[in-house]
Design a protein around this motif. Structure first.
Motif, short mmCIF file in Angstrom:
data_model
loop_
_atom_site.label_atom_id
_atom_site.label_comp_id
_atom_site.label_asym_id
_atom_site.label_seq_id
_atom_site.Cartn_x
_atom_site.Cartn_y
_atom_site.Cartn_z
N ARG A 58 21.45 7.32 86.16
CA ARG A 58 21.22 5.80 85.51
C ARG A 58 21.36 4.68 86.51
NH1 ARG A 58 23.22 5.29 79.76
NH2 ARG A 58 21.46 5.36 78.76
N TRP A 59 22.48 4.67 87.01
CA TRP A 59 22.74 3.61 88.25
C TRP A 59 22.07 3.72 89.54
CZ3 TRP A 59 26.96 3.67 92.19
CH2 TRP A 59 27.20 2.48 92.76
N SER A 60 21.84 4.93 89.99
CA SER A 60 21.17 5.19 91.11
C SER A 60 21.31 4.32 92.28
CB SER A 60 19.62 5.25 90.69
OG SER A 60 19.18 3.78 90.49
N ALA A 61 22.41 3.84 92.55
CA ALA A 61 22.90 3.08 93.79
C ALA A 61 23.83 3.75 94.35
CB ALA A 61 23.14 1.44 93.41
N GLY A 62 24.37 4.76 94.12
CA GLY A 62 25.58 5.45 94.90
C GLY A 62 25.66 6.80 94.11
N ASP A 63 26.47 7.49 95.33
CA ASP A 63 26.90 8.90 95.01
C ASP A 63 28.08 9.48 94.08
OD1 ASP A 63 24.43 9.32 96.68
OD2 ASP A 63 25.56 9.12 98.26
N SER A 64 28.91 8.61 93.97
CA SER A 64 30.28 9.09 93.37
C SER A 64 30.57 8.09 91.96
CB SER A 64 31.26 9.25 94.17
OG SER A 64 31.88 7.93 94.48
N ILE A 65 31.23 8.45 91.38
CA ILE A 65 31.77 7.95 90.08
C ILE A 65 32.80 6.72 90.68
CG2 ILE A 65 33.59 9.21 89.31
CD1 ILE A 65 31.01 7.66 87.05
N ASP A 66 33.46 7.07 91.79
CA ASP A 66 34.45 6.21 92.17
C ASP A 66 33.65 5.04 92.83
OD1 ASP A 66 37.03 6.83 91.88
OD2 ASP A 66 37.05 8.05 93.77
N GLU A 67 32.52 5.22 93.44
CA GLU A 67 31.72 4.08 93.82
C GLU A 67 31.17 3.41 92.83
OE1 GLU A 67 27.94 4.57 96.78
OE2 GLU A 67 29.33 6.46 96.92
N PHE A 68 30.67 4.10 91.70
CA PHE A 68 30.25 3.25 90.69
C PHE A 68 31.33 2.36 90.08
CE2 PHE A 68 29.70 3.03 85.94
CZ PHE A 68 28.57 2.20 85.82
N PHE A 69 32.51 2.79 89.62
CA PHE A 69 33.45 1.95 89.17
C PHE A 69 34.09 0.86 90.15
CE2 PHE A 69 33.29 4.93 85.69
CZ PHE A 69 33.37 4.22 84.52
N HIS A 70 33.99 1.27 91.51
CA HIS A 70 34.19 0.16 92.41
C HIS A 70 33.13 -0.94 92.30
CE1 HIS A 70 35.66 -1.61 96.03
NE2 HIS A 70 34.44 -1.65 96.58
N ALA A 71 31.99 -0.66 92.13
CA ALA A 71 30.94 -1.71 92.09
C ALA A 71 31.18 -2.38 90.83
CB ALA A 71 29.60 -1.13 91.96
N VAL A 72 31.50 -1.84 89.64
CA VAL A 72 31.87 -2.46 88.32
C VAL A 72 32.98 -3.55 88.65
CG1 VAL A 72 33.02 -2.17 86.09
CG2 VAL A 72 31.14 -0.60 86.83
N ARG A 73 33.94 -2.97 89.30
CA ARG A 73 35.04 -4.16 89.79
C ARG A 73 34.58 -5.19 90.60
NH1 ARG A 73 37.98 0.85 89.67
NH2 ARG A 73 37.70 1.00 91.98
N GLN A 74 33.61 -4.86 91.34
CA GLN A 74 33.14 -6.23 92.16
C GLN A 74 31.91 -6.77 91.35
OE1 GLN A 74 34.09 -6.27 95.56
NE2 GLN A 74 35.55 -4.88 94.72
N GLU A 75 31.91 -6.72 90.24
CA GLU A 75 30.86 -7.23 89.44
C GLU A 75 29.55 -7.13 89.75
OE1 GLU A 75 32.43 -10.84 87.96
OE2 GLU A 75 34.14 -10.03 87.13
N ASP A 76 29.02 -5.95 90.36
CA ASP A 76 27.69 -5.69 90.88
C ASP A 76 26.92 -5.73 89.57
OD1 ASP A 76 25.57 -4.54 92.96
OD2 ASP A 76 25.90 -3.18 90.85
N PRO A 77 25.93 -6.64 89.40
CA PRO A 77 24.88 -6.64 88.27
C PRO A 77 24.48 -5.32 87.78
CG PRO A 77 24.62 -8.46 89.79
CD PRO A 77 25.25 -7.34 90.53
N SER A 78 23.97 -4.48 88.69
CA SER A 78 23.37 -3.27 88.23
C SER A 78 24.38 -2.19 87.76
CB SER A 78 22.48 -2.58 89.25
OG SER A 78 23.44 -1.99 90.48
N ALA A 79 25.67 -2.25 88.19
CA ALA A 79 26.77 -1.40 87.74
C ALA A 79 27.10 -1.88 86.36
CB ALA A 79 28.06 -1.52 88.76
#
Ligand SMILES: [Zn+2]
Length: 179
Positions: A58-79
């Motif tokens: 669904r996120w389609s902007a990264g390959d790992s769940i670590d990367e996803f939650f890192h993007a969440v912490r960076q407040e990336d809008p898509s994440a």
């Protein structure tokens, strides 16, 4: 909750198996009608959107769940948007589970869970808003306590239970398959 979403129901102290050993396969409740095809044959199962591969698809902007939650912490809008949908799905699934099983407790675990733990207070509050008012104070959702060993401990517990309840039958099966 991890690469897939599985589940089990303990009732009267025993694991309920159902007619085909599929009882409580909660990862396959439909959350998205006409959604992604699932391994089970259904479309839009909770597993297709709420598992680690589901979130990454669904996120389609990264390959790992670590990367996803890192993007969440960076407040990336898509994440953040993907996280919100994921939490909403979790809220819907837990509400459905509560209504279907009327459980004393819902226990959540797996590789994905530690990432979600910080949102659970909010999820609990949201699920409480969606269930019968007279049971709201009886909704208990807790993390599993065996950490990363929970799958192994569950498997061992199943074997021990069979060994203790029907030892001769189990030993007979083992020696038959060992031949
Ligand atoms: Zn499915």
């Amino acid at each position: 909750m991890g690469m897939e979403i599985g589940g089990g129901v303990i009732t009267r102290g025993e694991l309920a198996e159902g007619a085909n050993g599929l009882y409580g396969q909660v990862g396959h409740i439909t959350l998205v009608p006409d959604g992604q095809l699932c391994a089970c044959g259904n479309r839009g199962c909770w597993e297709t959107v709420g598992s680690i591969p589901g979130i990454l698809r669904r996120w389609s902007a990264g390959d790992s769940i670590d990367e996803f939650f890192h993007a969440v912490r960076q407040e990336d809008p898509s994440a953040l948007q993907c996280l919100e949908v994921t939490l909403r799905d979790l809220e819907s699934a837990l509400t459905t589970l509560f209504n279907a099983y009327d459980p004393e407790i819902i226990v959540l675990g797996g590789r994905l869970y530690p990432y979600l733990d910080m949102y659970m207070e909010e999820i609990r509050a949201r699920v409480k808003e969606r269930i019968y008012f007279f049971v709201r104070n009886r909704l208990t959702i807790e993390p599993a306590t065996f950490g990363s060993s929970q799958n192994a401990i569950g498997a061992v517990a199943l074997v021990f239970e069979r060994l203790l309840t029907a030892p001769l039958q189990m030993l007979a099966t083992e020696s038959a398959t060992g031949e």
